[in-house]
Design a protein around this motif. Structure first.
Motif, mmCIF file in Angstrom:
data_model
loop_
_atom_site.group_PDB
_atom_site.id
_atom_site.type_symbol
_atom_site.label_atom_id
_atom_site.label_comp_id
_atom_site.label_asym_id
_atom_site.label_seq_id
_atom_site.Cartn_x
_atom_site.Cartn_y
_atom_site.Cartn_z
ATOM 1 N N PRO A 1 -8.891 -4.238 6.322
ATOM 2 C CA PRO A 1 -8.449 -2.359 6.078
ATOM 3 C C PRO A 1 -9.590 -2.099 4.810
ATOM 4 N N GLU A 2 -9.592 -0.884 5.559
ATOM 5 C CA GLU A 2 -10.425 -0.412 4.568
ATOM 6 C C GLU A 2 -9.825 -0.004 2.829
ATOM 7 N N SER A 3 -10.561 0.108 1.643
ATOM 8 C CA SER A 3 -9.420 0.552 0.110
ATOM 9 C C SER A 3 -9.401 1.817 0.010
ATOM 10 N N PHE A 4 -8.337 1.784 -0.460
ATOM 11 C CA PHE A 4 -7.565 3.779 -0.773
ATOM 12 C C PHE A 4 -7.853 3.371 -2.592
ATOM 13 N N ALA A 5 -8.607 2.439 -2.990
ATOM 14 C CA ALA A 5 -8.470 2.475 -4.092
ATOM 15 C C ALA A 5 -9.900 4.313 -4.472
ATOM 16 N N SER A 6 -10.532 4.257 -3.853
ATOM 17 C CA SER A 6 -10.783 5.371 -4.131
ATOM 18 C C SER A 6 -9.773 6.916 -4.302
ATOM 19 N N SER A 7 -8.457 6.891 -3.916
ATOM 20 C CA SER A 7 -8.214 7.793 -4.595
ATOM 21 C C SER A 7 -7.198 8.020 -5.112
ATOM 22 N N GLY B 1 -6.791 1.256 7.044
ATOM 23 C CA GLY B 1 -6.765 2.255 6.321
ATOM 24 C C GLY B 1 -7.748 2.663 6.660
ATOM 25 N N ILE B 2 -8.233 3.152 7.672
ATOM 26 C CA ILE B 2 -9.207 4.802 8.591
ATOM 27 C C ILE B 2 -8.730 5.849 7.815
ATOM 28 N N ALA B 3 -8.170 6.097 7.120
ATOM 29 C CA ALA B 3 -7.166 7.085 6.343
ATOM 30 C C ALA B 3 -7.875 7.618 5.681
ATOM 31 N N ALA B 4 -8.216 6.077 4.631
ATOM 32 C CA ALA B 4 -8.971 6.076 2.667
ATOM 33 C C ALA B 4 -9.888 7.115 2.648
ATOM 34 N N ARG B 5 -11.192 7.522 3.747
ATOM 35 C CA ARG B 5 -12.184 8.260 3.217
ATOM 36 C C ARG B 5 -11.430 9.513 2.905
ATOM 37 N N LEU B 6 -10.877 10.211 4.086
ATOM 38 C CA LEU B 6 -10.670 11.626 4.370
ATOM 39 C C LEU B 6 -9.193 11.929 3.434
ATOM 40 N N LEU B 7 -7.947 11.019 3.201
ATOM 41 C CA LEU B 7 -7.682 11.279 2.041
ATOM 42 C C LEU B 7 -8.247 11.248 0.980
ATOM 43 N N SER B 8 -9.231 10.096 0.762
ATOM 44 C CA SER B 8 -10.134 10.641 -0.501
ATOM 45 C C SER B 8 -10.370 12.007 -0.705
ATOM 46 N N ASP B 9 -11.353 12.547 0.033
ATOM 47 C CA ASP B 9 -11.932 13.675 0.047
ATOM 48 C C ASP B 9 -10.757 15.059 -0.034
#
Length: 365
Positions: free
Chosen positions: A207-213, A169-177
């Motif tokens: 894992p970090e969550s992708f929910a913000s995307s 989930g390391i790409a979760a923040r970058l994907l959301s941005d």
């Protein structure tokens, strides 16, 4: 009638006007090259004018050909997918585990599936994000699919010696941005997300969550690669060694406790990731094509996707005229050379008797 000149029309005029003026001057000057009197002189002058008139036609045909005339008409309907597609690829060492197809790296399967996605959504914009120890935007949103596939072709996993474990989930923040930026700049376009990985979580944290995307994602899929039996992974030393078979720079395998380390797919993690994004999960194998969702109907429309005007090119007619005139010139030159050779050959004349020799003298003659 429209024109698409290969050079600026004024430049073409400057190039051809002097040549055409010289040819016209020669035509008006007359047929002084012929000799003789009466009808011979007249016929020679006529042939001279005809020959140079055809050369003038050739010059004009060249001018017209370079103007590239054409007829507008016809229209080709095109399909446009007004969609932004973000591809997130796991580039940890496990992405080259050799359990895809007949012992090929999983990364080969990722490349094949991306090609299918590119073909499925023509006209879409694509962005590429990779994730291993850190997430990185390898390519921002673009319609240049050649650049996208080029980036994937040279994509390699992280250097083995620098690997310290990673989170899926390391790409979760970058994907959301990335999705938020795309939504702000192009709110009328839909957005799709495709995740490619094996779901292995190699750090102790969750894992970090992708929910913000999810709020920015209209469709997409999570594709899982690997097998329950696992596959061995070659060492990536950071170089390129063609003999390694996977281009990772080494022919040796990563070992764990004296044996080849095996990467095993974790479908539970991948299914959870898909649920967070609000998309479907699919386990990928080489013997089946990926199941791709339809692009949102509000952004894909054959009737309103636009039309590209076609031009019927006519320059080939001028080129054909030039070809015929060149054939005539070659024929005329060949005939002229043949006549010159006949004039230079000595004409056969009457045989002349050789020198007379006095015969033997006879007494009494």
């Amino acid at each position: 009638m429209i024109f698409q000149p290969v050079l600026h029309p004024l430049l073409l005029v400057l190039l051809f006007a002097p040549v055409a003026a010289v040819v016209v001057w020669v035509i008006l000057r007359g047929g002084g090259a012929s000799t003789g009197s009466g009808s011979s002189t007249g016929s020679g002058s006529g042939r001279h004018r005809t020959l140079w008139s055809l050369r003038l036609v050739m010059v004009l045909a060249c001018f017209v050909m370079l103007l590239r005339p054409g007829l507008p008409g016809g229209a080709t309907q095109t399909l446009a997918t007004d969609t932004d597609i973000v591809l997130v690829v796991d580039t940890t060492a496990s992405i080259v585990a050799e359990d895809w197809a007949d012992g090929e790296p999983r990364l080969d399967g990722v490349r094949e599936d991306v090609r299918a996605i590119v073909a499925e959504y023509p006209g879409a914009r694509f962005a590429l994000i990779t994730s291993d120890a850190a997430a990185e935007v390898r390519m921002p949103l673009t319609t240049d699919t050649t650049a996208l596939m080029g980036s994937l072709d040279v994509l390699r996993p992280e250097v083995t010696s620098q690997s310290r474990g990673s989170s899926i989930g390391i790409a979760a923040r970058l994907l959301s941005d990335t999705l938020a930026t795309a939504a702000d700049s192009s709110p009328d376009r839909s957005r799709m997300v495709f995740y490619f990985g094996d779901g292995e979580q190699t750090v102790d944290s969750a894992p970090e969550s992708f929910a913000s995307s999810a709020k920015y994602t209209d469709s997409g899929a999570v594709f899982g690669y690997g097998t329950a039996e696992g596959g061995p992974m070659r060492i990536n030393s950071g170089g390129v060694d063609p003999s390694s078979g996977s281009g990772t720079g080494s022919g040796d395998y990563i070992e764990y406790q004296g044996e080849d380390a095996l990467s095993v797919i974790d479908e539970k993690n991948l299914a959870a990731l898909a649920e967070q994004l609000g998309v479907e999960y699919e386990h990928r194998t080489a013997d089946a094509a990926p199941t791709l969702p339809e692009a949102p109907s509000t952004t894909t429309n054959y009737a309103e996707s636009g039309e590209v005007g076609n031009v019927t090119e006519l320059y080939w007619i001028a080129a054909l005229v030039i070809l015929l005139l060149l054939g005539f010139e070659l024929t005329s030159a060949t005939m002229l050379i043949a006549r010159l050779r006949q004039l230079r050959a000595p004409a056969p004349g009457p045989l002349r008797p050789g020198p007379s020799h006095p015969g033997p003298s006879h007494p009494g003659s």
